[in-house]
Write a protein that holds these residues in place. Structure first.
Motif, PDB file in Angstrom:
ATOM      1  N   SER A   1       0.669  -1.006   0.005  1.00 33.23           N
ATOM      2  CA  SER A   1      -0.008   0.059  -0.090  1.00 33.23           C
ATOM      3  C   SER A   1       0.921   1.067   0.077  1.00 33.23           C
ATOM      4  CB  SER A   1      -0.951  -0.044   1.198  1.00 33.23           C
ATOM      5  OG  SER A   1      -0.397  -0.117   2.346  1.00 33.23           O
ATOM      6  N   TRP A   2       2.093   1.176   0.678  1.00 31.52           N
ATOM      7  CA  TRP A   2       3.261   2.329   0.428  1.00 31.52           C
ATOM      8  C   TRP A   2       3.336   2.736  -1.041  1.00 31.52           C
ATOM      9  CZ3 TRP A   2       8.496   1.511  -0.410  1.00 31.52           C
ATOM     10  CH2 TRP A   2       9.191   2.748  -0.277  1.00 31.52           C
TER      11      TRP A   2
ATOM     12  N   ASP B   1       1.530   1.695  -3.471  1.00 34.28           N
ATOM     13  CA  ASP B   1       0.252   1.897  -4.622  1.00 34.28           C
ATOM     14  C   ASP B   1       0.018   3.442  -4.145  1.00 34.28           C
ATOM     15  OD1 ASP B   1      -1.402   0.910  -6.046  1.00 34.28           O
ATOM     16  OD2 ASP B   1      -2.994   0.927  -4.370  1.00 34.28           O
ATOM     17  N   TYR B   2       0.521   3.908  -3.222  1.00 33.24           N
ATOM     18  CA  TYR B   2       0.089   5.404  -2.693  1.00 33.24           C
ATOM     19  C   TYR B   2       0.852   6.095  -4.020  1.00 33.24           C
ATOM     20  CZ  TYR B   2       0.635  10.109  -0.661  1.00 33.24           C
ATOM     21  OH  TYR B   2       0.380  11.575  -0.368  1.00 33.24           O
TER      22      TYR B   2
ATOM     23  N   ARG C   1      -2.040   6.087  -6.824  1.00 35.39           N
ATOM     24  CA  ARG C   1      -3.291   6.614  -6.280  1.00 35.39           C
ATOM     25  C   ARG C   1      -3.221   8.102  -6.139  1.00 35.39           C
ATOM     26  NH1 ARG C   1      -6.986   3.029  -4.328  1.00 35.39           N
ATOM     27  NH2 ARG C   1      -7.647   4.332  -2.896  1.00 35.39           N
ATOM     28  N   ILE C   2      -2.077   8.569  -5.431  1.00 34.32           N
ATOM     29  CA  ILE C   2      -1.922  10.042  -5.382  1.00 34.32           C
ATOM     30  C   ILE C   2      -0.616  10.730  -5.853  1.00 34.32           C
ATOM     31  CG2 ILE C   2      -1.661  11.672  -3.284  1.00 34.32           C
ATOM     32  CD1 ILE C   2      -4.429  10.092  -3.096  1.00 34.32           C
ATOM     33  N   GLY C   3       0.341   9.910  -5.690  1.00 36.14           N
ATOM     34  CA  GLY C   3       1.641  10.672  -6.015  1.00 36.14           C
ATOM     35  C   GLY C   3       1.885  10.882  -7.569  1.00 36.14           C
TER      36      GLY C   3
ATOM     37  N   TYR D   1       5.761   7.094  -5.355  1.00 35.85           N
ATOM     38  CA  TYR D   1       5.511   6.602  -4.281  1.00 35.85           C
ATOM     39  C   TYR D   1       6.589   7.673  -3.278  1.00 35.85           C
ATOM     40  CZ  TYR D   1       8.729   2.771  -5.101  1.00 35.85           C
ATOM     41  OH  TYR D   1       9.827   2.091  -5.335  1.00 35.85           O
TER      42      TYR D   1
ATOM     43  N   GLN E   1       4.842  12.102  -2.214  1.00 31.71           N
ATOM     44  CA  GLN E   1       4.328  12.511  -0.760  1.00 31.71           C
ATOM     45  C   GLN E   1       4.591  13.977  -0.626  1.00 31.71           C
ATOM     46  OE1 GLN E   1       3.667  10.647   1.504  1.00 31.71           O
ATOM     47  NE2 GLN E   1       4.123   8.704   0.976  1.00 31.71           N
TER      48      GLN E   1
END
Length: 301
Positions: A66-67, A69-70, A73-75, A253, A257
């Motif tokens: 999930s780290w 996958d961030y 989804r977001i980065g 990822y 951030q």
């Protein structure tokens, strides 16, 4: 009597020191080619290989999956916004399975006009240990997937983890690739020998790579961003004597951030707003390769 070599060597390229090379320029007389290359990757859940935020060699769990996958989804979406904000083109090392699992990402980079660099099927695997027929099957599968989705074959290859076998370069040239970014031995493009003719090596960084700096070496994100600034300033000065390529490698990822993105914005703005920016070709690896392929034979070592 000829002295036999003492160490195992390769025959992919010759040693040609920088001062002995021929001079050339990038389009419009530019001297420094600047590329920003992201790594858009998909991983297996609880299996295979992949980075861990805690330490090297940790098992694949929901946590490290999930780290990473961030980033998808977001980065990557924040990086797209940053690239738009700064008006920068980009290339993306893309696992071919991203088309199946996150097609919206591929749609977005296509809309930007960015380059898709073939980057294996998944970073949960690499090519090491494969027999040549198995490797060829996988390479052709990846190439066909990108060709079908993009309407054109990828020009460049960056292996998952930058790993190769002794057959990879020969197979890539046979399939139709024009360049690779797995050989970080130079600041200029260099021709590699294959069984099927020359294949260009376009510079891609181990040093200016956020995965190496932040994950493996445990350096601060600020260190990486300062490296971008120092690299740009120094290479811009050095490029007066020699045409150079500055490639920056970013993983969504890692620098997707928010706190790292803010530092990356400042570093890239330093480059984009630099008084010497007119000497810079803001480009993509495929365009670097195309320019080199159009130069007279013997100019690129």
């Amino acid at each position: 009597m000829t002295r036999k070599p003492l160490l195992p060597q390769h025959s992919r390229y010759d040693y040609v020191p920088l001062p002995e090379r021929k001079d050339y320029a990038w389009p419009e007389g530019k001297r420094l080619a600047f590329c920003l290359t992201t790594n858009i990757e998909w991983f297996a859940f609880g299996a295979g290989m992949g980075h861990d935020p805690a330490k090297t060699g940790e098992p694949q769990t929901h946590r490290n999956y999930s780290w990473r996958d961030y980033g998808n989804r977001i980065g990557i979406w924040r990086l797209f916004d940053l690239l738009d904000e700064l008006g920068l083109p980009a290339a993306h090392n893309c696992n071919s399975l991203v088309y199946d699992y996150a097609p919206q990402i591929m749609d977005a980079l296509r809309a930007r006009g960015d380059e898709v660099v073939a980057h294996g099927r998944s970073n949960a695997e690499n090519l090491r240990g494969l027999w040549e027929p198995d490797e060829e099957r996988i390479l052709r599968e990846i190439t066909e997937t990108i060709t079908q989705r993009e309407g054109a074959a990828p020009k460049g290859w960056m292996g998952s983890g930058a790993y190769e076998t002794s057959n990879t370069l020969d197979l890539l040239k046979e399939i139709g690739y024009e360049y690779v970014m797995d050989w970080p031995m130079d600041d200029q493009p260099v021709w590699l020998r294959t069984k099927h003719g020359p294949l260009l090596s376009v510079p891609y960084p181990i040093e200016l790579n956020d995965s190496q700096v932040v994950i493996h070496r445990k350096q601060d994100a600020g260190d990486f961003c300062q490296m971008i600034i120092e690299q740009f300033d120094e290479m811009l000065e050095q490029s007066v004597k020699h045409p150079l390529v500055m490639n920056v490698s970013v993983h969504p990822y890692v620098f997707g951030q928010p706190f790292r993105l803010r530092m990356l914005r400042r570093a890239l703005k330093h480059c984009v707003d630099h008084v010497g920016r007119d000497a810079v070709w803001w480009t993509r690896p495929r365009d670097v390769a195309a320019h080199c392929m159009a130069l007279p034979p013997g100019v690129v070592p």
